[in-house]
Design a protein around this motif. Sequence first.
Motif: not given
Length: 292
Positions: A11-12, A244-245, A271-273, A277-278
Amino acid sequence: MKRIYLAALLSISLMTANAQEPNIPMFGNRQNIDVKFNEYKPAPEGFDQERAGIAKGTVKLIEYQSESVGTTRKANVYLPPKYDAKKKYSVLYLLHGIGGDEWEWMNDGGVPNIIMDNLYADGKVADMIVVMPNGRAAANDSRQGGMGSAGAFGVFDKDLIGSLMPYINSHFSTYGDKMHTAIAGLSMGGGQSLNFGLANMDKFAYVGGFSSAPNTQRAAQLIPDVEKVKKENKLLWMVCGSRDGLIGNSTQLKAFCDENGIPCTLISYPDGEHNFVVWKYGLYKFAQLIFK
Ligand code: FER
């Protein structure tokens, strides 16, 4: 605990991205780089599910003396079904993230043994063993290091090349040359794989970065010699979640490669984070492309 920690980290990164601050490599800011992603083709249903009635590989924990760290260190080694010391095997070094260790792929949802067993059963991979080391090259290489252990991740190449690879090549039946050696990893391990793999093309012909973290060097540093990479690297392959940031670490490299005519794959996982999963998808795809 780890998930919360990673969520906070992310989140940062995302906040910085949203605030559109200048790129701060430490936070791997999402950069608005216009890259042409490679096509995402989903893995088949069940690729990561244990299948009945097929031969299974084994995973064993090994210990080796690390010259650069000065301690005994551990790694998990996946041996494929019917591993036979009379045959020769390629080796994939598969690295973990900042919150992990030599157990992360196995115990935190990566199921690398299941993915590889299924690929073997379907005849989709070359004969290889998979080595999952601890990429935190420090006397205390426990998971607690967190962000403070970034330096230890940075010097793992000395341990990997100087001690672990010689151990693997002398204790297992491997080819041992660059054409039969690959390096890939997730997040911090993705950054390590790109950094170490491209800096040591005499050791690794195949390099993979899954959701690579801000420890990834910038492209001009990673690839100081365009012609050399074109000649000596056989595969430069990346995947990152579209949400993903940290994706800027991958797009900056992809953009450089495209500009310079260097073959390079970057798949944006829809929609991968920043999660397994990725990374499971990364292993599934990457494993099929190497040593062929
Ligand atoms: C950072 C954000 C994430 C960073 C590292 C990470 C070194 C690594 C995440 C992971 O390995 O999962 O700013 O800086």
